[in-house]
Design a protein around this motif. Structure first.
Motif, PDB file in Angstrom:
ATOM      1  N   ARG A 149     -40.094  33.231 -15.241  1.00  0.00           N
ATOM      2  CA  ARG A 149     -39.683  32.417 -14.214  1.00  0.00           C
ATOM      3  C   ARG A 149     -40.450  33.345 -13.010  1.00  0.00           C
ATOM      4  O   ARG A 149     -40.952  33.094 -12.181  1.00  0.00           O
ATOM      5  CB  ARG A 149     -38.279  32.229 -13.412  1.00  0.00           C
ATOM      6  CG  ARG A 149     -37.764  30.829 -14.896  1.00  0.00           C
ATOM      7  CD  ARG A 149     -36.826  31.072 -13.819  1.00  0.00           C
ATOM      8  NE  ARG A 149     -36.121  31.112 -12.775  1.00  0.00           N
ATOM      9  CZ  ARG A 149     -36.102  29.933 -12.271  1.00  0.00           C
ATOM     10  NH1 ARG A 149     -36.501  28.514 -12.973  1.00  0.00           N
ATOM     11  NH2 ARG A 149     -35.919  28.880 -11.282  1.00  0.00           N
ATOM     12  N   ASP A 150     -40.402  35.033 -13.544  1.00  0.00           N
ATOM     13  CA  ASP A 150     -41.538  36.113 -12.450  1.00  0.00           C
ATOM     14  C   ASP A 150     -42.835  35.822 -12.498  1.00  0.00           C
ATOM     15  O   ASP A 150     -43.073  36.395 -13.993  1.00  0.00           O
ATOM     16  CB  ASP A 150     -40.641  37.464 -12.814  1.00  0.00           C
ATOM     17  CG  ASP A 150     -41.449  38.177 -11.895  1.00  0.00           C
ATOM     18  OD1 ASP A 150     -42.986  37.968 -11.336  1.00  0.00           O
ATOM     19  OD2 ASP A 150     -40.104  39.440 -12.501  1.00  0.00           O
ATOM     20  N   LYS A 151     -43.772  35.427 -12.199  1.00  0.00           N
ATOM     21  CA  LYS A 151     -44.666  34.997 -12.360  1.00  0.00           C
ATOM     22  C   LYS A 151     -45.247  36.695 -13.065  1.00  0.00           C
ATOM     23  O   LYS A 151     -46.843  35.831 -12.947  1.00  0.00           O
ATOM     24  CB  LYS A 151     -45.370  34.220 -11.004  1.00  0.00           C
ATOM     25  CG  LYS A 151     -45.536  35.325  -9.684  1.00  0.00           C
ATOM     26  CD  LYS A 151     -46.471  34.664  -8.340  1.00  0.00           C
ATOM     27  CE  LYS A 151     -46.323  35.837  -7.778  1.00  0.00           C
ATOM     28  NZ  LYS A 151     -46.887  35.430  -5.899  1.00  0.00           N
ATOM     29  N   ASN A 152     -44.323  37.734 -12.454  1.00  0.00           N
ATOM     30  CA  ASN A 152     -46.034  38.639 -12.539  1.00  0.00           C
ATOM     31  C   ASN A 152     -45.101  39.301 -13.422  1.00  0.00           C
ATOM     32  O   ASN A 152     -45.409  40.537 -14.767  1.00  0.00           O
ATOM     33  CB  ASN A 152     -45.507  40.257 -11.375  1.00  0.00           C
ATOM     34  CG  ASN A 152     -46.636  39.133  -9.706  1.00  0.00           C
ATOM     35  OD1 ASN A 152     -47.349  38.859 -10.007  1.00  0.00           O
ATOM     36  ND2 ASN A 152     -45.111  39.457  -8.813  1.00  0.00           N
ATOM     37  N   PRO A 399     -34.749  13.353 -10.111  1.00  0.00           N
ATOM     38  CA  PRO A 399     -36.471  14.081 -11.125  1.00  0.00           C
ATOM     39  C   PRO A 399     -37.030  14.902  -9.530  1.00  0.00           C
ATOM     40  O   PRO A 399     -35.639  14.893  -8.578  1.00  0.00           O
ATOM     41  CB  PRO A 399     -36.848  12.334 -10.724  1.00  0.00           C
ATOM     42  CG  PRO A 399     -36.733  11.742 -10.231  1.00  0.00           C
ATOM     43  CD  PRO A 399     -35.053  12.012 -10.332  1.00  0.00           C
ATOM     44  N   PHE A 400     -37.469  15.880  -9.420  1.00  0.00           N
ATOM     45  CA  PHE A 400     -38.363  17.322  -8.805  1.00  0.00           C
ATOM     46  C   PHE A 400     -38.788  16.282  -7.959  1.00  0.00           C
ATOM     47  O   PHE A 400     -40.133  16.192  -8.612  1.00  0.00           O
ATOM     48  CB  PHE A 400     -37.875  18.554  -9.578  1.00  0.00           C
ATOM     49  CG  PHE A 400     -36.801  18.683  -9.705  1.00  0.00           C
ATOM     50  CD1 PHE A 400     -35.672  19.727  -9.385  1.00  0.00           C
ATOM     51  CD2 PHE A 400     -36.399  18.626 -11.312  1.00  0.00           C
ATOM     52  CE1 PHE A 400     -34.641  20.137 -10.239  1.00  0.00           C
ATOM     53  CE2 PHE A 400     -35.161  19.277 -12.258  1.00  0.00           C
ATOM     54  CZ  PHE A 400     -34.223  20.095 -11.664  1.00  0.00           C
ATOM     55  N   ASN A 410     -39.926  26.741 -14.178  1.00  0.00           N
ATOM     56  CA  ASN A 410     -39.634  27.310 -12.728  1.00  0.00           C
ATOM     57  C   ASN A 410     -38.851  25.840 -12.251  1.00  0.00           C
ATOM     58  O   ASN A 410     -39.007  25.938 -11.279  1.00  0.00           O
ATOM     59  CB  ASN A 410     -41.234  27.699 -12.304  1.00  0.00           C
ATOM     60  CG  ASN A 410     -41.180  29.355 -12.015  1.00  0.00           C
ATOM     61  OD1 ASN A 410     -42.040  29.620 -13.544  1.00  0.00           O
ATOM     62  ND2 ASN A 410     -40.600  29.784 -11.841  1.00  0.00           N
ATOM     63  N   LEU A 411     -38.441  25.283 -13.426  1.00  0.00           N
ATOM     64  CA  LEU A 411     -37.706  24.388 -12.048  1.00  0.00           C
ATOM     65  C   LEU A 411     -36.528  24.681 -12.371  1.00  0.00           C
ATOM     66  O   LEU A 411     -36.104  25.655 -12.797  1.00  0.00           O
ATOM     67  CB  LEU A 411     -38.132  22.810 -13.552  1.00  0.00           C
ATOM     68  CG  LEU A 411     -39.058  22.556 -14.153  1.00  0.00           C
ATOM     69  CD1 LEU A 411     -38.637  21.519 -15.173  1.00  0.00           C
ATOM     70  CD2 LEU A 411     -39.437  21.205 -12.765  1.00  0.00           C
ATOM     71  N   SER A 412     -36.031  24.158 -11.057  1.00  0.00           N
ATOM     72  CA  SER A 412     -34.351  24.705 -10.717  1.00  0.00           C
ATOM     73  C   SER A 412     -33.567  23.706 -11.236  1.00  0.00           C
ATOM     74  O   SER A 412     -32.870  22.590 -11.309  1.00  0.00           O
ATOM     75  CB  SER A 412     -34.323  24.315  -9.322  1.00  0.00           C
ATOM     76  OG  SER A 412     -35.758  24.746  -8.922  1.00  0.00           O
ATOM     77  N   GLY A 418     -34.552  27.896 -15.157  1.00  0.00           N
ATOM     78  CA  GLY A 418     -35.444  26.257 -15.075  1.00  0.00           C
ATOM     79  C   GLY A 418     -35.530  26.209 -17.073  1.00  0.00           C
ATOM     80  O   GLY A 418     -33.833  26.460 -17.762  1.00  0.00           O
ATOM     81  N   GLN A 419     -36.461  25.551 -17.608  1.00  0.00           N
ATOM     82  CA  GLN A 419     -36.029  24.081 -18.507  1.00  0.00           C
ATOM     83  C   GLN A 419     -36.596  25.060 -19.560  1.00  0.00           C
ATOM     84  O   GLN A 419     -37.724  25.678 -20.006  1.00  0.00           O
ATOM     85  CB  GLN A 419     -36.472  22.641 -18.404  1.00  0.00           C
ATOM     86  CG  GLN A 419     -36.308  22.461 -20.004  1.00  0.00           C
ATOM     87  CD  GLN A 419     -37.130  20.741 -19.348  1.00  0.00           C
ATOM     88  OE1 GLN A 419     -37.665  20.462 -18.967  1.00  0.00           O
ATOM     89  NE2 GLN A 419     -37.964  20.523 -20.752  1.00  0.00           N
ATOM     90  N   SER A 420     -35.552  25.079 -20.797  1.00  0.00           N
ATOM     91  CA  SER A 420     -36.846  26.455 -21.832  1.00  0.00           C
ATOM     92  C   SER A 420     -37.055  25.961 -23.006  1.00  0.00           C
ATOM     93  O   SER A 420     -38.333  25.800 -23.076  1.00  0.00           O
ATOM     94  CB  SER A 420     -35.223  27.003 -22.598  1.00  0.00           C
ATOM     95  OG  SER A 420     -35.070  28.038 -21.707  1.00  0.00           O
ATOM     96  N   TYR A 421     -36.629  24.655 -23.348  1.00  0.00           N
ATOM     97  CA  TYR A 421     -36.985  24.039 -24.357  1.00  0.00           C
ATOM     98  C   TYR A 421     -36.835  22.445 -24.303  1.00  0.00           C
ATOM     99  O   TYR A 421     -36.796  21.552 -23.414  1.00  0.00           O
ATOM    100  CB  TYR A 421     -35.805  23.774 -25.685  1.00  0.00           C
ATOM    101  CG  TYR A 421     -35.590  25.672 -26.281  1.00  0.00           C
ATOM    102  CD1 TYR A 421     -37.141  26.949 -26.440  1.00  0.00           C
ATOM    103  CD2 TYR A 421     -34.765  26.174 -25.249  1.00  0.00           C
ATOM    104  CE1 TYR A 421     -37.297  27.834 -26.190  1.00  0.00           C
ATOM    105  CE2 TYR A 421     -34.524  27.502 -26.092  1.00  0.00           C
ATOM    106  CZ  TYR A 421     -35.791  27.784 -26.211  1.00  0.00           C
ATOM    107  OH  TYR A 421     -35.369  29.749 -26.054  1.00  0.00           O
TER     108      TYR A 421
END
Length: 631
Positions: A149-152, A399-400, A410-412, A418-421
C-alpha cells in the motif's frame, strides 16, 4: 541420612536404566527435551558442529506447518524421524500470521509453538527460518501484501516502512519462539537470518538489521545465513555461519564456501530433493538414485544436510508464488516437490533409499516407519446447481467508485489493509467499440466482458483485443485474477495486483470505475448460501459458482478431486479453499485432506471462470501431470 542417600541413588539408577532402555528401543523421542541438562547450544567448531561440547551432525528435513493440515503434523514428523533425520526445518509465513496490519493469528494451523513442541516430543531438533522473507514458492515470499500500500515501499531493505513493519511482526513472533530455544529447554538449535539475501542484495545494511532484530528479542542460538553459490559472497554476515543451497554437488562448492569462512563446519541448508511445478509446464521429477548418490557424497565429506523438501505439502488457497524473469509463470497448487514424502504424506522410493543411507551413519536402529494413511475414492459428484457471478454481485459489499483505476492492495477493504488475494472486478461504461489495450497494467490475467458477453482474455503476453463496434452505451466488465505474486527475483517490489494503471480503449484511458473486491475468503463463500441457486443449464459457462455434494462414509479419508471438462477456477470443500485448477496442467487433481471432511454430506462449491463440466470425480490417486526429469 544413609536411607535418603540410598533412595536418591536408587532413583538415579532407575532413571539411568530407563534412559538406556529408551535409547536402545528408540523410545527416546518421547523424552521431553527439557529433561536434559542444558548449557552451551549448537556451536560451529573448526570442522564440525558441537552440541554440549560433543560432535553433532545435522540430518535435517524441511516441512512447513502452513502447507500441512495440523492433524497430520505428527504423522509427517514420525516419518521424518523414522527416515533417520534428527532435525526439522521450517519457514514462518508472515503473510498468514499478520493478514491485516497489527492483527495476528497464531491459532489452529498457524500455532507455531504447538508445531515446535510437537517436534520436541517426537525427538527432533528444530532450525527456525523466520524471514521476514522466505521465498518458498509462496506468495510474495511470505511478505504480507499490505506492505505494498506504501507506494515507496522497498521490500527487504532498511527502508523505514519495511523495518517498522518487520519489527511489529518480530515483536509478536520471536517471544513465541525464544522460550523454545535449546538453552531454554526447547528444541530450537539454530535460527536463520533472512533467506538467500545474497541473490537480492539491495541494501548492505539489511542483514545486520535482521541479525540485530533477532538478538535483541532474545535469540541466543546459532545464527546462520543460507544462499546458493551465486549469493554466498553478498549474503554472508560476520558472526553468522554461512550455509549453502544446491541440487547438484559440484567440486567447487565447498571450496568456495571455505573462501567465505575458514575453519567452519559445512552445512547444506537446502539440498533440493526435487523441484516445484508451474502452470503450463510439466511435473518435475528428480531421479531417486541421483538424489541418494548426491546425499551420500555430502555425508561422506563430513557436511551436515537439510533435505528441501522432505515433505512439500500443498499451496492451499491462493498462496502459490510465481516467477517472472523473461515471462510470468505462476506455481501450481500442489507442492509435492517430488520429495521423499508425497503431497499426501505417502512414502516414495526416495524415502526408503534415503532411510537406508541414513541408517549407515546412525548407531541406533531406526524406528519402524508409520503405516500409510488409506486414501478414498468416493466416485462421481454430480454438479446440480449454479449461480452466475453477475447475480452474486448484488449481495456483495457496495463497490468502490473511482475515476481512475485502483490496484487491489490499495482498496479500502480488510480494515483498510487492501485486498490480498482472489479476484477484482472493474466495471465501467463504454460507447461503441475499438481496440482495447492493457498497456501491461492488468495483473495477472483478465476476462473482458461487454454486456456480460466474453470478448477475450488479457495477460502478460496478450495485451490487446478488439471490441466490436456497436452504437450506444454498454457495460464493460474486467474480471482480474491475482494468479500469485512473485516470490523470488528482482521484480519483488513490483507485485501490486488488479489494475495497476490505465487501460485504453481507442487509445484513450478508461475512467469512472466501480470496483468489486472478490477475495473469496471463507466468509464470502458462506454468504453464497443465501444466493438464488438454479439448475445447471445444458451448456454451463462462467464466471459462475457451481455446487454439488460429496458423500463420505463413517471414516473420512484423504482423496483427490479431478475436474475433467472444467477449464480454470478454484474449488471449495466445506468452505476450505483447496486451491486453483487449470486445464493447461500439469496437475489435474487437487488434494483433499480427509481431516477436512465429515461423515455424510460435504458441500463442494466451484468457481469456474470459463466453461464448466457437469461432473467431479473423487479418486484415491493423484494426477500431477506428464513428468520432466530434472538434470
Amino acid at each position: 541420612m544413609r536411607r535418603e542417600q540410598r533412595r536418591r541413588l536408587g532413583a538415579f539408577l532407575l532413571l539411568l536404566l530407563g534412559v538406556v532402555l529408551l535409547r536402545r528401543y528408540n523410545w527416546i523421542e518421547f523424552i521431553p527435551f527439557k529433561m536434559w541438562n542444558r548449557g552451551i547450544g549448537l556451536q560451529a567448531g573448526e570442522s564440525m558442529f558441537e552440541l554440549e561440547g560433543r560432535p553433532f551432525r545435522i540430518f535435517g528435513g524441511s516441512m512447513h506447518y502452513f502447507r500441512v493440515p495440523r492433524d497430520y503434523w505428527r504423522d509427517r514428523m514420525l516419518k521424518m524421524k523414522a527416515c533417520g533425520l534428527n532435525t526439522l526445518t521450517t519457514y514462518v509465513a508472515w503473510n498468514l500470521h499478520e493478514p491485516t496490519r497489527g492483527k495476528f493469528d497464531f491459532s489452529g494451523n498457524l500455532d507455531i509453538e504447538a508445531f515446535v513442541k510437537m517436534a520436541a516430543d517426537i525427538g527432533l531438533w528444530v532450525i527456525m527460518r523466520p524471514g521476514p522473507y522466505i521465498c518458498a514458492e509462496w506468495d510474495l515470499g511470505g511478505l504480507p501484501s499490505w506492505l505494498l500500500r506504501d507506494k515507496n515501499m522497498q521490500l527487504r531493505t532498511t527502508y523505514k516502512g519495511f523495518t517498522e513493519a518487520t519489527d511489529g511482526f518480530f515483536d509478536k513472533l520471536i517471544p513465541k519462539l525464544a522460550h523454545l530455544q535449546y538453552q531454554k529447554g526447547g528444541p530450537i538449535i539454530a535460527v536463520q537470518v533472512e533467506n538467500e539475501y545474497g541473490s537480492y542484495a539491495k541494501d548492505p545494511n539489511y542483514l545486520d538489521y535482521v541479525k540485530t532484530a533477532l538478538l535483541k528479542r532474545g535469540i541466543v542460538e546459532l545464527l546462520v545465513t543460507s544462499d546458493n553459490k551465486d549469493g554466498l559472497s553478498s549474503g554472508s554476515l560476520e558472526g553468522v555461519l554461512a550455509t549453502i543451497n544446491f541440487q547438484k554437488l559440484e567440486p567447487v562448492l565447498f571450496s568456495y564456501l571455505d573462501t567465505i569462512q575458514t575453519k567452519k563446519p559445512k552445512m547444506v541448508m537446502e539440498y533440493w530433493t526435487g523441484w516445484f511445478d508451474q502452470w503450463g509446464s510439466d511435473h518435475h521429477v528428480f531421479d531417486a538414485d541421483m538424489v541418494v548418490e548426491t546425499v551420500q557424497e555430502i555425508l561422506k565429506s563430513g557436511a551436515s544436510i537439510n533435505l528441501y523438501m522432505f515433505h512439500g505439502g500443498t499451496n492451499f488457497g491462493f498462496m502459490n508464488g510465481a516467477l517472472h524473469f523473461i515471462e510470468y509463470k505462476a506455481d501450481v497448487t500442489s507442492y509435492d516437490y517430488d520429495a521423499p514424502l508425497t503431497e499426501a504424506g505417502d512414502y516414495t522410493s526416495k524415502y526408503y533409499k534415503l532411510r537406508d543411507l541414513f541408517s549407515k551413519f546412525i548407531e541406533e536402529p531406526l524406528p519402524i516407519p508409520p503405516s500409510v494413511m488409506t486414501k478414498g475414492s468416493y466416485g462421481m459428484v454430480q454438479i446440480k446447481q449454479y449461480v452466475s457471478l453477475w447475480d452474486v454481485l448484488q449481495s456483495t459489499e457496495e463497490p468502490f467508485k473511482t475515476v481512475e483505476p485502483i490496484n487491489m492492495e490499495n482498496l479500502s477493504v480488510n480494515d483498510d489493509n487492501g485486498q490480498s488475494y482472489g479476484y477484482t472486478l472493474y466495471e465501467t461504461v463504454i460507447f461503441g467499440g475499438g481496440q482495447f489495450h492493457s498497456q501491461g497494467n492488468i495483473r495477472d490475467r483478465a476476462q473482458v466482458f461487454v454486456s456480460n458477453q466474453l470478448v477475450g482474455s488479457i495477460d502478460f503476453q496478450n495485451l490487446e483485443l478488439n471490441i466490436a463496434e456497436v452504437p450506444g452505451y454498454r457495460k464493460l466488465r474486467i474480471l482480474i485474477e491475482n494468479c500469485g505474486r512473485v516470490n523470488y527475483g528482482p521484480k519483488l517490489n513490483n507485485q501490486r495486483k488488479g489494475m495497476v494503471g490505465d487501460v485504453l480503449l481507442r487509445s484513450a484511458p478508461l475512467r469512472n470505475f466501480k470496483i468489486y473486491s472478490l477475495d473469496m475468503k471463507k466468509s464470502f463463500i458462506e454468504s453464497l448460501q443465501v444466493a438464488q441457486w438454479n439448475d445447471v443449464p445444458d451448456e454451463p459457462e462462467g464466471p459462475a459458482f457451481f455446487r454439488g455434494t460429496l458423500r463420505v462414509g463413517f471414516m473420512p479419508l484423504d482423496t483427490f478431486l479431478k475436474l475433467e471438462g472444467w477449464e480454470k477456477g478454484v474449488i471449495f470443500v466445506n468452505g476450505q479453499n483447496l486451491g486453483r485448477y487449470w486445464n493447461i496442467g500439469p496437475q489435474s487433481t487437487l488434494y483433499l485432506p480427509g481431516t477436512w471432511l465429515h461423515p455424510g454430506e460435504n458441500e463442494i462449491i466451484i468457481f469456474e471462470q470459463y466453461r464448466a463440466g457437469r461432473l467431479l470425480q473423487s479418486m484415491d490417486v493423484p494426477l500431477l501431470g506428464k513428468t520432466l526429469y530434472v538434470d
